[in-house]
Design a protein around this motif. Structure first.
Motif, short mmCIF file in Angstrom:
data_model
loop_
_atom_site.label_atom_id
_atom_site.label_comp_id
_atom_site.label_asym_id
_atom_site.label_seq_id
_atom_site.Cartn_x
_atom_site.Cartn_y
_atom_site.Cartn_z
N GLU A 750 -4.33 -1.89 13.23
CA GLU A 750 -4.80 -2.73 12.23
C GLU A 750 -5.49 -2.20 11.16
N ALA A 751 -5.02 -2.28 9.82
CA ALA A 751 -5.61 -1.44 8.69
C ALA A 751 -5.25 -2.19 7.32
N ALA A 752 -6.15 -1.91 6.38
CA ALA A 752 -5.93 -2.23 5.06
C ALA A 752 -6.25 -1.08 4.02
N LEU A 753 -5.32 -0.39 3.53
CA LEU A 753 -5.44 0.73 2.84
C LEU A 753 -5.26 0.69 1.48
N ASP A 754 -6.15 0.69 0.55
CA ASP A 754 -6.13 0.74 -1.17
C ASP A 754 -5.32 2.00 -1.19
N GLU A 793 4.90 2.23 17.17
CA GLU A 793 5.74 1.44 16.11
C GLU A 793 5.02 0.55 15.24
N PRO A 794 4.36 1.24 14.27
CA PRO A 794 3.64 0.43 13.27
C PRO A 794 4.66 -0.30 12.22
N LYS A 795 3.91 -1.38 11.76
CA LYS A 795 4.41 -2.25 10.81
C LYS A 795 3.78 -2.10 9.54
N TYR A 796 4.24 -2.22 8.29
CA TYR A 796 3.81 -2.25 7.18
C TYR A 796 3.89 -3.46 6.05
N LYS A 797 3.13 -3.63 5.08
CA LYS A 797 3.38 -4.73 4.22
C LYS A 797 2.47 -4.18 3.06
N PHE A 798 3.40 -4.20 1.77
CA PHE A 798 2.79 -3.51 0.59
C PHE A 798 2.40 -4.79 -0.33
N GLN A 799 1.10 -4.80 -0.90
CA GLN A 799 0.63 -5.92 -1.77
C GLN A 799 0.32 -4.90 -3.21
N PRO A 800 1.16 -5.40 -4.10
CA PRO A 800 0.87 -4.52 -5.42
C PRO A 800 -0.14 -5.23 -6.22
#
Length: 816
Positions: A750-754, A793-800
């Motif tokens: 679990e991560a939230a990377l700027d 098996e990581p999952k990604y979600k991009f928020q511009p």
């Protein structure tokens, strides 16, 4: 006529009465009384007293309280003697007594230290009596009947005085004086149990020859101790029922005896035996020299032999034994030793120099049940095969111990221990032994499909000293140790197994079985590839660990091994060539110390891919939940070289890693693991890793694999089964990443990377992502990437970042 007969009869009766009165009043109290006393005194050479002497028409002469004494010691006495007397020989100076009945007589027989009976000379002619000179009365007795008599016998010729009594004697003696005496006897001998005795025979007074038939049952054998003691044999118990012929002449006593022996217990020094059976023997005893010679046979129905040394005993002996003064011999005896049935030839030569020889075959299949019955334990679960036993034992003069020499050879034997989990088969070899030593010669056996050879020697059974040598195709070992009481001194144990070596020395003290003590030290050189061969049951796990290289170890252990946590222990391990899971170290050092229940590793040092790893740890063994503390520090580990030993060796990965962490917890509860640390990476190339590949594809259409992080770092904490950081920082020539990351012990992510994009190196390829990147330009923040799933098996979600995107588009359109 009738009156004349009556008158004559009355006259005869009157004259008889007068005669009897005159006889009892005048002749018997004086003449005859004195004649009997003097005659007996002259004949026996002893002092004789007679209380009274009377004539009874029905009983004849009646003597009361006749006593014959020598030196104030009563030799013979009788309460009452009844005898008939021939009157006419009185005129020839003779008193002839056809028969005497003695009531309650007593006779004291004593054998002197010079082997002479006290009554031997009593019936000889008096010295100097040639038959000439003044005639004197002689007393001649032809028959004696004894009723309820008693004989007391005392033998002073033995080292220990022997005493015995015969009671309730019924004896008939027929005299042919001065030549012989014939007798018939029935009596009871004193003792426990009392023995009934019967005898008949004759004794020649002139030639001093005895011929006698005897019968006695049961005779207490312990009463014979005074006679067997001169042979060095102690009689402990048993009874005899005997019958036979006894003859004596010229101080030589001969006997042919048939004896039924019941539970005869005898002992000589430490050797003891018990016998039941029937014996036929000829015995010769010289009364003068005290020499005994005997020979015969013994049909043994039950016997046992003990005291042969070190708990060896022979039981249930059956068979026929020939014996004489020199020993025992038997062509075949059936017996049991340690509960094992044996068929043996036996020789016991020379009682003064005893020698025992036994040769027998042993059926090993009997061992398990017999050991259980004999000792209450059954270490053997199965056994088969045969053994050949040869045993020779000899006792030297004046020595208590026996000299023992023997051998046991085994052929195609098999032994199983602990329900066949330890099974030895095809055992062959020879064991030689004596009273001080056991020597194993060239033994071979098969264990778990491996052929072994064994040899060894054990000396001094009181305080054993032993050497054992064992070898196989890939193994060789040798142990030297000694045992004193319950203490074992291990002077050396060395073994080679495949390419590994080990040695051990020290001592073990089992004086208190509840708290044994050890003090051991040792060394080892372990070839790690051998581990799967040494521990085949862990082969699967070891193949996964892929251990390789060599480790040298020095260790010691002292304390109670039953309480291993409180033992004092020290171990030092070193290797210059060590790898695990494929990771290779050029220098490995570990120091382990344990004291008072606290285990400590300080240090654990590993030289790893141009860097180093230092580990320190403590573990509290006294606590049930085993609390621990670990400190780990890694410096300048080169990931580019590390990858070469992994599946990523062809990937474009690299970087220099610095790591530091301290954690603590409880061994039985991973949820309570907690700690903190920090990690940094320089010159990193990580985009080809599964996690970073996904990030690159979100950010860039191409060239992401060439991104090099010039700096990456974070401080992290460990808690609640996860590792987390508030701000992970990764800097590169195209973009910087920063934000919180949490990784669970189960691999969850679990991560939230700027994301901050650097405009100078933005690729312009015309794609939507490229245009977006160009639009952002120098505005910096590109958006945020949220990660979930697992590390695998990581999952990604991009928020511009929408605000920055609009601002960048405005600048492009308006030319600002």
């Amino acid at each position: 006529m009738k009156k004349i007969i009556i008158s004559a009869s009355l006259i005869v009766i009157l004259l008889t009465a007068i005669g009897i009165y005159f006889l009892n009043a005048v002749i018997l109290p004086t003449k005859i009384h004195a004649l009997i006393v003097s005659g007996l005194e002259k004949q026996t050479g002893a002092r004789v007293t007679l209380k009274s002497l009377k004539f009874n028409i029905f009983q004849g002469l009646v003597l009361k309280d006749l006593v014959v004494s020598q030196q104030e010691k009563v030799i013979f006495s009788v309460r009452e003697v009844n005898c008939s007397v021939f009157i006419l020989p009185i005129f020839n100076k003779q008193v002839v007594i056809p028969g005497i009945t003695l009531k309650a007589p007593y006779l004291f027989l004593e054998r002197s230290a010079e082997n002479k009976l006290n009554i031997q000379d009593m019936f000889k002619p008096a010295a100097g009596d040639s038959g000439q000179g003044k005639q004197q009365f002689r007393v001649i007795v032809y028959k004696v009947n004894i009723v309820k008599g008693n004989i007391a016998f005392r033998d002073n010729s033995l080292p220990g005085v022997f005493k015995k009594e015969l009671n309730d004697i019924y004896l008939t003696l027929g005299f042919s004086l001065p030549q012989s005496v014939k007798f018939s006897l029935k009596a009871q001998a004193s003792g426990e149990p009392a023995a009934m005795i019967k005898a008949s025979g004759a004794y020649n007074l002139i030639s001093r020859e005895l011929s006698c038939r005897i019968w006695a049952n049961p005779v207490s054998l312990k009463d014979l101790q005074a006679y067997t003691g001169s042979w060095g044999v102690d009689v402990l118990s048993g009874t005899l029922g005997i019958s036979g012929q006894v003859d004596s002449k010229d101080d030589l006593l001969n006997a042919s005896i048939l004896a039924d022996v019941n539970n005869l217990g005898i002992a000589r020094d430490k050797l003891s035996a018990r016998l039941t059976g029937q014996a036929l023997s000829d015995v010769s005893y010289n009364l003068k020299s005290r020499d005994t010679r005997f020979k015969g046979s013994f049909d043994i129905s039950a016997a046992s032999l003990a005291g042969l040394g070190n708990a060896l005993a022979i039981d249930n002996i059956k068979g026929k034994v020939l014996f004489d003064n020199n020993g025992l011999r038997s062509d075949q005896l059936d017996m049991e030793a340690l509960g094992i049935k044996l068929s043996a030839a036996l020789t016991l030569e020379d009682f003064n120099h005893p020698r025992l020889a036994v040769n027998s075959k042993i059926d090993l299949a009997l061992l398990p049940d017999k050991l259980k019955a004999k000792f209450g334990v059954n270490p053997l679960s199965s056994a088969s095969g045969t053994g050949a036993l040869s045993l020779n034992m000899q006792q030297d003069p004046g020595q208590d111990a026996w000299r023992i020499k023997g051998s046991l050879s085994l052929a195609k034997a098999s032994l199983g221990f602990n329900k066949d989990s330890l099974f030895f088969n095809d055992i062959k070899g020879m064991v030689e032994f004596n009273q001080d030593q056991v020597n194993i010669l060239g033994a071979v056996f098969v264990f778990q499909g491996v052929n072994y050879k064994a040899s060894g020697v054990l000396t001094n059974f009181a305080a054993p000293v032993a050497r054992v040598v064992l070898s196989a195709d890939n193994f060789s070992g040798q142990a030297d140790f000694s045992i004193t009481g319950k203490k074992v001194d291990l002077s050396g144990l060395e073994c080679d197994y495949f390419n590994s070596k080990a040695s051990l020395s020290g001592n073990i003290d089992n004086t208190d079985p509840q708290k044994p003590q050890v003090d051991l030290k040792g060394t080892a050189l372990l070839q790690l590839e051998d581990l799967s061969l040494i521990f085949p049951e862990a082969r699967k796990t070891l193949l996964e660990l892929k251990p390789a290289g060599k480790i040298s170890a020095v260790f010691n252990l002292s304390g109670n091994p039953l309480d291993i946590k409180r033992c004092l222990a020290q171990a030092d391990l070193y290797s210059s060539d060590f790898s695990l899971y494929g990771f290779h170290s050029t220098d490995f050092l570990l120091n382990y110390a344990q004291s008072a229940g606290i285990a400590e590793i300080s240090p654990l040092f590993i030289a790893l891919y141009d860097g180093t790893v230092d580990v320190a740890a403590k573990l509290n063994l006294n606590s049930a939940n085993l609390p621990y503390w670990v400190s780990l520090k890694a410096q300048r580990v080169d990931l580019g070289k590390l990858k070469l030993d992994t599946a990523f060796k062809n990937k474009n990965l690299g970087g220099i890693v610095q790591f530091e962490s301290k954690v603590s917890g409880f061994s039985n509860d991973l949820s309570k693991l907690s700690g903190a640390g920090k990690i940094s990476i320089t010159e990193g190339k990580l985009w080809e890793l599964n996690l970073f590949q996904g990030l690159g594809k979100v950010l860039f259409a191409r060239d992401f694999a060439n991104i090099v992080f010039s700096e990456g770092s974070c401080s992290f904490s460990v808690k609640n089964k996860s590792v987390f950081t508030d701000k992970l920082k990764l800097k590169s020539n195209m973009a910087n990443l920063a934000g919180p990351v949490a990784i669970g012990f189960d691999g969850s992510l679990e991560a939230a990377l700027d994301v901050e994009v650097l405009s100078d190196l933005v690729p312009l390829s015309g794609t939507l992502k490229d245009i977006t990147t160009a639009i952002v330009g120098e505005a910096g923040s590109f958006g945020m990437i949220r990660l979930s799933g697992t590390l695998k098996e990581p999952k990604y979600k991009f928020q511009p970042a929408v605000t920055n995107l609009i601002k960048g588009l405005k600048n492009i359109l308006m030319g600002n």
